[in-house]
Scaffold this motif. Structure first.
Motif, PDB file in Angstrom:
ATOM      1  N   GLN A  85      10.362 -14.148   6.932  1.00 38.11           N
ATOM      2  CA  GLN A  85      10.414 -13.653   8.308  1.00 38.11           C
ATOM      3  C   GLN A  85      11.236 -14.571   9.201  1.00 38.11           C
ATOM      4  N   ALA A  86      11.034 -15.857   9.101  1.00 43.46           N
ATOM      5  CA  ALA A  86      11.770 -16.810   9.945  1.00 43.46           C
ATOM      6  C   ALA A  86      13.262 -16.817   9.621  1.00 43.46           C
ATOM      7  N   ALA A  87      13.616 -16.383   8.405  1.00 46.04           N
ATOM      8  CA  ALA A  87      15.021 -16.342   8.004  1.00 46.04           C
ATOM      9  C   ALA A  87      15.709 -15.046   8.427  1.00 46.04           C
ATOM     10  N   GLY A  88      14.948 -14.106   9.008  1.00 48.26           N
ATOM     11  CA  GLY A  88      15.558 -12.880   9.510  1.00 48.26           C
ATOM     12  C   GLY A  88      15.150 -11.602   8.800  1.00 48.26           C
ATOM     13  N   LEU A  89      14.172 -11.678   7.891  1.00 48.83           N
ATOM     14  CA  LEU A  89      13.700 -10.484   7.193  1.00 48.83           C
ATOM     15  C   LEU A  89      12.600  -9.804   7.987  1.00 48.83           C
ATOM     16  N   LYS A  90      12.741  -8.497   8.160  1.00 52.02           N
ATOM     17  CA  LYS A  90      11.683  -7.671   8.741  1.00 52.02           C
ATOM     18  C   LYS A  90      11.343  -6.609   7.696  1.00 52.02           C
ATOM     19  N   VAL A  91      10.089  -6.216   7.659  1.00 54.98           N
ATOM     20  CA  VAL A  91       9.628  -5.202   6.712  1.00 54.98           C
ATOM     21  C   VAL A  91       8.849  -4.154   7.483  1.00 54.98           C
ATOM     22  N   VAL A  92       9.013  -2.899   7.095  1.00 53.87           N
ATOM     23  CA  VAL A  92       8.170  -1.813   7.595  1.00 53.87           C
ATOM     24  C   VAL A  92       7.833  -0.933   6.404  1.00 53.87           C
ATOM     25  N   VAL A  93       6.587  -0.525   6.327  1.00 57.37           N
ATOM     26  CA  VAL A  93       6.156   0.402   5.288  1.00 57.37           C
ATOM     27  C   VAL A  93       5.967   1.770   5.927  1.00 57.37           C
ATOM     28  N   VAL A  94       6.602   2.771   5.321  1.00 61.63           N
ATOM     29  CA  VAL A  94       6.480   4.151   5.774  1.00 61.63           C
ATOM     30  C   VAL A  94       5.516   4.852   4.816  1.00 61.63           C
ATOM     31  N   ALA A  95       4.315   5.133   5.296  1.00 57.53           N
ATOM     32  CA  ALA A  95       3.298   5.797   4.480  1.00 57.53           C
ATOM     33  C   ALA A  95       3.504   7.306   4.550  1.00 57.53           C
ATOM     34  N   VAL A  96       3.703   7.903   3.389  1.00 57.69           N
ATOM     35  CA  VAL A  96       3.939   9.342   3.269  1.00 57.69           C
ATOM     36  C   VAL A  96       2.648   9.981   2.781  1.00 57.69           C
ATOM     37  N   PRO A  97       2.200  11.062   3.410  1.00 55.22           N
ATOM     38  CA  PRO A  97       0.949  11.685   2.973  1.00 55.22           C
ATOM     39  C   PRO A  97       1.056  12.221   1.547  1.00 55.22           C
ATOM     40  N   ALA A  98      -0.017  12.066   0.795  1.00 49.62           N
ATOM     41  CA  ALA A  98      -0.049  12.532  -0.592  1.00 49.62           C
ATOM     42  C   ALA A  98      -0.388  14.007  -0.678  1.00 49.62           C
ATOM     43  N   GLY A  99      -0.790  14.598   0.415  1.00 46.54           N
ATOM     44  CA  GLY A  99      -1.168  16.014   0.431  1.00 46.54           C
ATOM     45  C   GLY A  99      -2.554  16.169   1.017  1.00 46.54           C
ATOM     46  N   GLY A 100      -2.940  17.399   1.228  1.00 50.75           N
ATOM     47  CA  GLY A 100      -4.259  17.652   1.784  1.00 50.75           C
ATOM     48  C   GLY A 100      -4.320  17.380   3.271  1.00 50.75           C
ATOM     49  N   ASP A 101      -5.503  17.058   3.733  1.00 52.61           N
ATOM     50  CA  ASP A 101      -5.762  16.817   5.149  1.00 52.61           C
ATOM     51  C   ASP A 101      -5.080  15.526   5.609  1.00 52.61           C
ATOM     52  N   ARG A 102      -4.167  15.641   6.569  1.00 53.25           N
ATOM     53  CA  ARG A 102      -3.411  14.470   7.030  1.00 53.25           C
ATOM     54  C   ARG A 102      -4.288  13.451   7.742  1.00 53.25           C
ATOM     55  N   GLY A 103      -5.309  13.916   8.465  1.00 53.18           N
ATOM     56  CA  GLY A 103      -6.219  12.988   9.138  1.00 53.18           C
ATOM     57  C   GLY A 103      -7.002  12.154   8.134  1.00 53.18           C
ATOM     58  N   ALA A 104      -7.489  12.798   7.088  1.00 46.46           N
ATOM     59  CA  ALA A 104      -8.215  12.077   6.036  1.00 46.46           C
ATOM     60  C   ALA A 104      -7.274  11.124   5.302  1.00 46.46           C
ATOM     61  N   GLU A 105      -6.041  11.550   5.092  1.00 50.63           N
ATOM     62  CA  GLU A 105      -5.054  10.693   4.422  1.00 50.63           C
ATOM     63  C   GLU A 105      -4.772   9.452   5.266  1.00 50.63           C
ATOM     64  N   LEU A 106      -4.642   9.623   6.564  1.00 57.03           N
ATOM     65  CA  LEU A 106      -4.425   8.484   7.450  1.00 57.03           C
ATOM     66  C   LEU A 106      -5.604   7.517   7.377  1.00 57.03           C
ATOM     67  N   ASP A 107      -6.817   8.031   7.320  1.00 51.09           N
ATOM     68  CA  ASP A 107      -7.995   7.163   7.178  1.00 51.09           C
ATOM     69  C   ASP A 107      -7.957   6.388   5.864  1.00 51.09           C
ATOM     70  N   ARG A 108      -7.557   7.044   4.769  1.00 55.23           N
ATOM     71  CA  ARG A 108      -7.450   6.361   3.470  1.00 55.23           C
ATOM     72  C   ARG A 108      -6.385   5.268   3.514  1.00 55.23           C
ATOM     73  N   ILE A 109      -5.273   5.553   4.172  1.00 56.66           N
ATOM     74  CA  ILE A 109      -4.199   4.564   4.287  1.00 56.66           C
ATOM     75  C   ILE A 109      -4.682   3.360   5.096  1.00 56.66           C
ATOM     76  N   ARG A 110      -5.339   3.625   6.207  1.00 57.52           N
ATOM     77  CA  ARG A 110      -5.895   2.513   7.014  1.00 57.52           C
ATOM     78  C   ARG A 110      -6.874   1.682   6.183  1.00 57.52           C
ATOM     79  N   GLY A 111      -7.738   2.352   5.435  1.00 52.59           N
ATOM     80  CA  GLY A 111      -8.705   1.652   4.588  1.00 52.59           C
ATOM     81  C   GLY A 111      -8.043   0.820   3.514  1.00 52.59           C
ATOM     82  N   PHE A 112      -6.936   1.286   2.983  1.00 58.74           N
ATOM     83  CA  PHE A 112      -6.217   0.537   1.956  1.00 58.74           C
ATOM     84  C   PHE A 112      -5.583  -0.727   2.540  1.00 58.74           C
ATOM     85  N   PHE A 113      -4.938  -0.603   3.694  1.00 58.21           N
ATOM     86  CA  PHE A 113      -4.190  -1.730   4.259  1.00 58.21           C
ATOM     87  C   PHE A 113      -5.063  -2.748   4.993  1.00 58.21           C
ATOM     88  N   GLU A 114      -6.214  -2.357   5.464  1.00 60.71           N
ATOM     89  CA  GLU A 114      -7.056  -3.279   6.230  1.00 60.71           C
ATOM     90  C   GLU A 114      -7.346  -4.588   5.483  1.00 60.71           C
TER      91      GLU A 114
END
Length: 181
Positions: free
Chosen positions: A84-113
């Motif tokens: 990071q101090a050398a100039g690298l930035k990272v962003v992860v773009v989470a793509v839904p796997a299917g199904g209910d997008r709200g539930a998918e967002l909750d699963r993604i939050r639970g994974f990354f926490e």
């Protein structure tokens, strides 16, 4: 005779324009996006890549249905912190796997926490950015996939695995990282 000249002109024009069209496909307009992160804050790739000191941004696409994507997150977080101090930035773009997008967002939050990543994670709720980057075919995302974007918005490289991405980051930023690992 005249139609031959027009046809010849069109062929010549296509040959001359082809390199420009290839460059346009890798232009900042293709790499730019805005999405909300996991805390509902708007993330702008243009804003991040133009921050002073940023030399490259890694845009990593992720899905809960992608086992290699999940295995790569601790290493990606480590690389993000190290360079990071050398100039690298990272962003992860989470793509839904299917199904209910709200539930998918909750699963993604639970994974990354528990990982506490060193980078923002944004949710591509309708897979618009994944389509923009050419990752959706036949309704599913072709993952894992990561892209290096330079500070002007040009696409530097594309990777299909963490090993290739990690090697490229280490080569670009000098091997050990800021922390001397």
């Amino acid at each position: 005779m005249r139609s031959c000249s027009v046809a010849g002109l069109l062929v010549a024009l296509a040959i001359v324009m082809a390199p420009a069209m290839m460059v346009a496909a890798r232009s900042p307009a293709r790499t730019s996006f805005e999405l909300y992160d996991l805390s509902d804050k708007l993330f702008s790739l243009d804003k991040v890549r133009s921050e002073p000191g940023t030399s490259v941004v890694v845009v990593d696409f992720f899905s809960m249905a992608c086992a290699p994507c999940k295995r790569a997150m601790p290493r990606l977080s480590e690389l993000g912190r190290a360079y990071q101090a050398a100039g690298l930035k990272v962003v992860v773009v989470a793509v839904p796997a299917g199904g209910d997008r709200g539930a998918e967002l909750d699963r993604i939050r639970g994974f990354f926490e528990p990982i506490a990543p060193s980078f923002p994670v944004v949710f591509d709720k309708y897979s618009v950015v994944a389509r923009q980057y050419g990752l959706i075919s036949n309704g599913s995302a072709s993952l894992p996939r990561s892209f290096m974007i330079d500070s002007s918005g040009g696409m530097v490289a594309e990777f299909e695995d963490m090993e290739g991405l990690a090697s490229a980051i280490e080569r670009r930023f000098g091997g050990d990282g800021a922390g001397g690992r």
